[in-house]
Motif scaffolding. Structure first.
Motif, PDB file in Angstrom:
ATOM      1  N   VAL A   3      11.498  53.765   7.685  1.00  0.00           N
ATOM      2  CA  VAL A   3      12.714  54.358   7.672  1.00  0.00           C
ATOM      3  C   VAL A   3      12.671  55.880   7.615  1.00  0.00           C
ATOM      4  O   VAL A   3      13.345  56.619   8.357  1.00  0.00           O
ATOM      5  CB  VAL A   3      13.590  53.778   6.312  1.00  0.00           C
ATOM      6  N   VAL A   4      11.870  56.481   6.904  1.00  0.00           N
ATOM      7  CA  VAL A   4      11.629  57.957   6.720  1.00  0.00           C
ATOM      8  C   VAL A   4      11.061  58.429   8.085  1.00  0.00           C
ATOM      9  O   VAL A   4      11.602  59.515   8.624  1.00  0.00           O
ATOM     10  CB  VAL A   4      10.709  58.188   5.511  1.00  0.00           C
ATOM     11  N   VAL A   5      10.135  57.973   8.593  1.00  0.00           N
ATOM     12  CA  VAL A   5       9.302  58.412   9.689  1.00  0.00           C
ATOM     13  C   VAL A   5      10.274  58.467  11.073  1.00  0.00           C
ATOM     14  O   VAL A   5      10.203  58.977  11.841  1.00  0.00           O
ATOM     15  CB  VAL A   5       8.157  57.792   9.941  1.00  0.00           C
ATOM     16  N   GLY A   6      11.138  57.168  10.962  1.00  0.00           N
ATOM     17  CA  GLY A   6      12.050  56.952  12.203  1.00  0.00           C
ATOM     18  C   GLY A   6      13.261  57.313  11.808  1.00  0.00           C
ATOM     19  O   GLY A   6      14.267  57.129  13.074  1.00  0.00           O
ATOM     20  N   TRP A   7      13.485  58.433  11.053  1.00  0.00           N
ATOM     21  CA  TRP A   7      14.893  58.739  10.609  1.00  0.00           C
ATOM     22  C   TRP A   7      15.556  59.331  11.954  1.00  0.00           C
ATOM     23  O   TRP A   7      16.730  59.142  12.119  1.00  0.00           O
ATOM     24  CB  TRP A   7      14.977  59.609   9.504  1.00  0.00           C
ATOM     25  N   ARG A   8      14.788  60.370  12.659  1.00  0.00           N
ATOM     26  CA  ARG A   8      15.305  61.138  13.606  1.00  0.00           C
ATOM     27  C   ARG A   8      15.420  60.123  14.959  1.00  0.00           C
ATOM     28  O   ARG A   8      16.468  60.249  15.828  1.00  0.00           O
ATOM     29  CB  ARG A   8      14.538  62.311  13.861  1.00  0.00           C
ATOM     30  N   ARG A   9      14.509  59.269  15.138  1.00  0.00           N
ATOM     31  CA  ARG A   9      14.630  58.634  16.440  1.00  0.00           C
ATOM     32  C   ARG A   9      15.132  57.340  16.390  1.00  0.00           C
ATOM     33  O   ARG A   9      15.470  56.673  17.490  1.00  0.00           O
ATOM     34  CB  ARG A   9      12.988  58.466  16.927  1.00  0.00           C
ATOM     35  N   GLY A  10      15.424  56.757  15.272  1.00  0.00           N
ATOM     36  CA  GLY A  10      15.732  55.533  15.058  1.00  0.00           C
ATOM     37  C   GLY A  10      17.326  55.137  15.303  1.00  0.00           C
ATOM     38  O   GLY A  10      17.947  56.083  15.375  1.00  0.00           O
ATOM     39  N   HIS A  11      17.692  53.915  15.529  1.00  0.00           N
ATOM     40  CA  HIS A  11      18.976  53.562  15.587  1.00  0.00           C
ATOM     41  C   HIS A  11      19.803  53.328  14.321  1.00  0.00           C
ATOM     42  O   HIS A  11      19.320  52.829  13.565  1.00  0.00           O
ATOM     43  CB  HIS A  11      18.920  52.208  16.319  1.00  0.00           C
ATOM     44  N   ARG A  12      20.901  53.859  14.232  1.00  0.00           N
ATOM     45  CA  ARG A  12      21.505  53.944  13.144  1.00  0.00           C
ATOM     46  C   ARG A  12      23.032  53.094  12.852  1.00  0.00           C
ATOM     47  O   ARG A  12      23.718  52.978  11.951  1.00  0.00           O
ATOM     48  CB  ARG A  12      22.242  55.382  12.564  1.00  0.00           C
ATOM     49  N   GLY A  13      22.958  52.201  14.083  1.00  0.00           N
ATOM     50  CA  GLY A  13      24.087  51.278  14.001  1.00  0.00           C
ATOM     51  C   GLY A  13      24.043  49.989  13.033  1.00  0.00           C
ATOM     52  O   GLY A  13      23.048  49.772  12.535  1.00  0.00           O
ATOM     53  N   VAL A  14      25.153  49.549  12.932  1.00  0.00           N
ATOM     54  CA  VAL A  14      25.312  48.504  11.731  1.00  0.00           C
ATOM     55  C   VAL A  14      25.843  47.249  12.604  1.00  0.00           C
ATOM     56  O   VAL A  14      27.031  47.372  13.060  1.00  0.00           O
ATOM     57  CB  VAL A  14      26.002  48.857  10.489  1.00  0.00           C
TER      58      VAL A  14
END
Length: 229
Positions: free
Chosen positions: A94-105
């Motif tokens: 979660v921390v490493v992927g915070w910038r590149r990850g998808h944040r949709g729910v």
């Protein structure tokens, strides 16, 4: 082959009657394998290849944490340590992927989160840690359905090594609890070993199963509202 050989070596003290040494070796091995399994995924995120769904991984972090605390509360340390390492690994993603990850729910995210809250409430109300472990396994299985559907149709899209390492870690944690036939000792590591081994086996199939179309796989995702990564 390497995990299998290591597991056999760690299990040998059991045959010699030294259960304490075997338990410690298997706990250490399960922790090592669980930690190592996240390395390929983290490297993929760092390289910009993988974009994790942050809500999903955060939910898994809570699930593994719940299983860890529930098992620890009953003194089932092999399961607790294994789940605890899983908590660290998923939180790191979660921390490493915070910038590149998808944040949709999605709807599935909300369903899983609701079940986690219900499980925590039942655990506190009944003072039965086994309830929390069962909920953790159930919610995890629901979240695994899209992956199973995708790997069934497209085995080449999953890294079997990662899933094999997780399965081996779960097996080690279960073997370390040999003789403790309780839900808090065995349910989570056994569930993880079986579920992730299933993904690993499917990922090694080649060629893909004939007759499964992308439309069918997409239907599974749409039905439970969990977009693919």
């Amino acid at each position: 082959m390497i995990p299998a050989s290591l597991i056999m070596l760690a299990f040998l003290p059991y045959l010699a009657g030294d259960h304490h040494t075997a338990r410690l070796l298997l706990m250490a091995l399960s922790s090592l394998l669980a930690a190592a399994s996240s390395v390929p995924y983290l490297r993929s995120i760092h390289a910009g290849i993988t974009q994790p769904r942050l809500v999903t991984w955060a939910t898994w972090s809570v699930l593994t944490g719940m299983a860890a605390f529930a098992s620890a509360s009953t003194g089932d340390w092999p399961a607790a340590v294994f789940a605890g390492i899983g908590t660290v690994a998923t939180t790191t993603i979660v921390v490493v992927g915070w910038r590149r990850g998808h944040r949709g729910v999605g709807k599935l995210d909300i369903t899983c989160a609701s079940m986690v809250i219900a499980g925590l409430a039942l655990w506190q109300a009944s003072d039965q840690p086994a309830v929390a472990v069962i909920v953790a396994c159930s919610v995890d299985l629901i979240g695994l359905v899209p992956t199973l559907a995708n790997v069934w149709a497209h085995p080449g899209e999953e890294n079997p090594s990662t899933w094999t390492l997780i399965a081996a870690g779960g097996l080690c944690a279960a073997l370390a609890a040999w003789g403790d036939w309780t839900i808090t000792a065995l349910a989570y590591p056994v569930y993880v070993a079986v579920s992730t081994a299933t993904v690993a086996v499917l990922a090694r199939r080649w060629p893909p199963r004939a007759g499964v179309s992308d439309r069918e796989v997409a239907h599974v995702h749409d039905t439970i509202s969990w977009p693919a990564n």
